[in-house]
Scaffold this motif. Sequence first.
Motif, PDB file in Angstrom:
ATOM      1  N   ASN A  61      24.574 -49.439  19.420  1.00 28.96           N
ATOM      2  CA  ASN A  61      24.534 -50.613  20.296  1.00 28.96           C
ATOM      3  C   ASN A  61      25.449 -50.448  21.507  1.00 28.96           C
ATOM      4  O   ASN A  61      25.132 -50.940  22.595  1.00 28.96           O
ATOM      5  CB  ASN A  61      24.931 -51.857  19.510  1.00 28.96           C
ATOM      6  CG  ASN A  61      23.849 -52.288  18.540  1.00 28.96           C
ATOM      7  OD1 ASN A  61      22.666 -52.008  18.748  1.00 28.96           O
ATOM      8  ND2 ASN A  61      24.248 -52.954  17.474  1.00 28.96           N
ATOM      9  N   SER A  62      26.555 -49.751  21.320  1.00 27.12           N
ATOM     10  CA  SER A  62      27.545 -49.634  22.384  1.00 27.12           C
ATOM     11  C   SER A  62      27.069 -48.788  23.563  1.00 27.12           C
ATOM     12  O   SER A  62      27.671 -48.839  24.637  1.00 27.12           O
ATOM     13  CB  SER A  62      28.837 -49.047  21.822  1.00 27.12           C
ATOM     14  OG  SER A  62      28.594 -47.762  21.273  1.00 27.12           O
ATOM     15  N   VAL A  63      26.003 -48.022  23.382  1.00 28.38           N
ATOM     16  CA  VAL A  63      25.545 -47.132  24.462  1.00 28.38           C
ATOM     17  C   VAL A  63      24.142 -47.464  24.954  1.00 28.38           C
ATOM     18  O   VAL A  63      23.662 -46.843  25.910  1.00 28.38           O
ATOM     19  CB  VAL A  63      25.603 -45.653  24.025  1.00 28.38           C
ATOM     20  CG1 VAL A  63      27.000 -45.298  23.523  1.00 28.38           C
ATOM     21  CG2 VAL A  63      24.541 -45.331  22.979  1.00 28.38           C
ATOM     22  N   LYS A  64      23.484 -48.414  24.324  1.00 20.23           N
ATOM     23  CA  LYS A  64      22.117 -48.757  24.729  1.00 20.23           C
ATOM     24  C   LYS A  64      22.063 -49.155  26.199  1.00 20.23           C
ATOM     25  O   LYS A  64      22.889 -49.925  26.675  1.00 20.23           O
ATOM     26  CB  LYS A  64      21.581 -49.898  23.864  1.00 20.23           C
ATOM     27  CG  LYS A  64      21.129 -49.466  22.483  1.00 20.23           C
ATOM     28  CD  LYS A  64      20.582 -50.640  21.686  1.00 20.23           C
ATOM     29  CE  LYS A  64      20.135 -50.205  20.305  1.00 20.23           C
ATOM     30  NZ  LYS A  64      19.652 -51.347  19.484  1.00 20.23           N
ATOM     31  N   GLY A  65      21.090 -48.601  26.899  1.00 19.34           N
ATOM     32  CA  GLY A  65      20.918 -48.912  28.310  1.00 19.34           C
ATOM     33  C   GLY A  65      21.739 -48.049  29.239  1.00 19.34           C
ATOM     34  O   GLY A  65      21.530 -48.072  30.459  1.00 19.34           O
ATOM     35  N   ARG A  66      22.676 -47.275  28.686  1.00 15.96           N
ATOM     36  CA  ARG A  66      23.525 -46.410  29.524  1.00 15.96           C
ATOM     37  C   ARG A  66      23.337 -44.925  29.216  1.00 15.96           C
ATOM     38  O   ARG A  66      23.418 -44.098  30.125  1.00 15.96           O
ATOM     39  CB  ARG A  66      25.004 -46.771  29.334  1.00 15.96           C
ATOM     40  CG  ARG A  66      25.347 -48.191  29.696  1.00 15.96           C
ATOM     41  CD  ARG A  66      26.865 -48.418  29.651  1.00 15.96           C
ATOM     42  NE  ARG A  66      27.420 -48.164  28.321  1.00 15.96           N
ATOM     43  CZ  ARG A  66      28.281 -47.186  28.040  1.00 15.96           C
ATOM     44  NH1 ARG A  66      28.682 -46.355  29.009  1.00 15.96           N
ATOM     45  NH2 ARG A  66      28.752 -47.043  26.802  1.00 15.96           N
ATOM     46  N   LEU A  67      23.119 -44.604  27.950  1.00 16.53           N
ATOM     47  CA  LEU A  67      22.943 -43.211  27.536  1.00 16.53           C
ATOM     48  C   LEU A  67      21.499 -42.991  27.101  1.00 16.53           C
ATOM     49  O   LEU A  67      20.907 -43.874  26.459  1.00 16.53           O
ATOM     50  CB  LEU A  67      23.896 -42.870  26.380  1.00 16.53           C
ATOM     51  CG  LEU A  67      25.331 -42.444  26.742  1.00 16.53           C
ATOM     52  CD1 LEU A  67      26.065 -43.467  27.568  1.00 16.53           C
ATOM     53  CD2 LEU A  67      26.098 -42.060  25.502  1.00 16.53           C
ATOM     54  N   THR A  68      20.972 -41.844  27.437  1.00 17.32           N
ATOM     55  CA  THR A  68      19.588 -41.505  27.100  1.00 17.32           C
ATOM     56  C   THR A  68      19.535 -40.124  26.477  1.00 17.32           C
ATOM     57  O   THR A  68      20.016 -39.145  27.077  1.00 17.32           O
ATOM     58  CB  THR A  68      18.691 -41.528  28.348  1.00 17.32           C
ATOM     59  OG1 THR A  68      18.750 -42.814  28.967  1.00 17.32           O
ATOM     60  CG2 THR A  68      17.249 -41.224  27.965  1.00 17.32           C
ATOM     61  N   ILE A  69      18.959 -40.046  25.273  1.00 15.19           N
ATOM     62  CA  ILE A  69      18.798 -38.763  24.595  1.00 15.19           C
ATOM     63  C   ILE A  69      17.380 -38.257  24.836  1.00 15.19           C
ATOM     64  O   ILE A  69      16.423 -39.036  24.860  1.00 15.19           O
ATOM     65  CB  ILE A  69      19.104 -38.898  23.082  1.00 15.19           C
ATOM     66  CG1 ILE A  69      19.161 -37.522  22.417  1.00 15.19           C
ATOM     67  CG2 ILE A  69      18.093 -39.820  22.398  1.00 15.19           C
ATOM     68  CD1 ILE A  69      19.687 -37.582  20.976  1.00 15.19           C
ATOM     69  N   SER A  70      17.259 -36.953  25.025  1.00 13.72           N
ATOM     70  CA  SER A  70      15.947 -36.334  25.199  1.00 13.72           C
ATOM     71  C   SER A  70      16.011 -34.918  24.634  1.00 13.72           C
ATOM     72  O   SER A  70      17.101 -34.415  24.320  1.00 13.72           O
ATOM     73  CB  SER A  70      15.532 -36.310  26.671  1.00 13.72           C
ATOM     74  OG  SER A  70      16.462 -35.550  27.437  1.00 13.72           O
ATOM     75  N   ARG A  71      14.870 -34.294  24.497  1.00 17.43           N
ATOM     76  CA  ARG A  71      14.849 -32.931  23.961  1.00 17.43           C
ATOM     77  C   ARG A  71      13.728 -32.139  24.593  1.00 17.43           C
ATOM     78  O   ARG A  71      12.702 -32.706  25.002  1.00 17.43           O
ATOM     79  CB  ARG A  71      14.731 -32.932  22.434  1.00 17.43           C
ATOM     80  CG  ARG A  71      13.465 -33.527  21.898  1.00 17.43           C
ATOM     81  CD  ARG A  71      13.547 -33.742  20.373  1.00 17.43           C
ATOM     82  NE  ARG A  71      13.388 -32.517  19.611  1.00 17.43           N
ATOM     83  CZ  ARG A  71      13.557 -32.443  18.281  1.00 17.43           C
ATOM     84  NH1 ARG A  71      13.895 -33.524  17.596  1.00 17.43           N
ATOM     85  NH2 ARG A  71      13.387 -31.293  17.643  1.00 17.43           N
ATOM     86  N   ASP A  72      13.934 -30.833  24.648  1.00 14.50           N
ATOM     87  CA  ASP A  72      12.902 -29.905  25.101  1.00 14.50           C
ATOM     88  C   ASP A  72      12.635 -28.964  23.932  1.00 14.50           C
ATOM     89  O   ASP A  72      13.433 -28.060  23.657  1.00 14.50           O
ATOM     90  CB  ASP A  72      13.387 -29.134  26.330  1.00 14.50           C
ATOM     91  CG  ASP A  72      12.333 -28.215  26.904  1.00 14.50           C
ATOM     92  OD1 ASP A  72      11.392 -27.832  26.170  1.00 14.50           O
ATOM     93  OD2 ASP A  72      12.442 -27.848  28.079  1.00 14.50           O
TER      94      ASP A  72
END
Length: 121
Positions: A61-72
């Motif tokens: 909850n503390s990072v929602k909207g600010r941090l984005t995880i992705s993968r290749d």
Amino acid sequence: QVQLVESGGGLVQAGGSLRLSCAASGTIFSINAMDWYRQAPGKQRELVATIFSGGSTNYANSVKGRLTISRDNTKNTVYLQMNSLKPEDTAVYYCNAVIISTAGGGPWRYWGQGTQVTVSS
């Protein structure tokens, strides 16, 4: 053997951005979930974000909207785009991956060595 190597940490002012990368290499057959954790001084390691092999994600909850995880998946690499950083985001960030090795057995969890993120106020 499997290795996870993180990069991209550093010092940034509050409100700034950083992008972390974590590349998995070695005897990899497949990678399931990939995660980012962080550990601030004097605190327990906490789960920040998870991305599953199909692309679905979960966030603290503390990072929602600010941090984005992705993968290749072609590069066996997971990323963490960090925007609007706050001083409380200061921590060592670790990547974690659930991997089935070509050497057999598993799946096993593997950890990277960590990368320092420092956010100044």
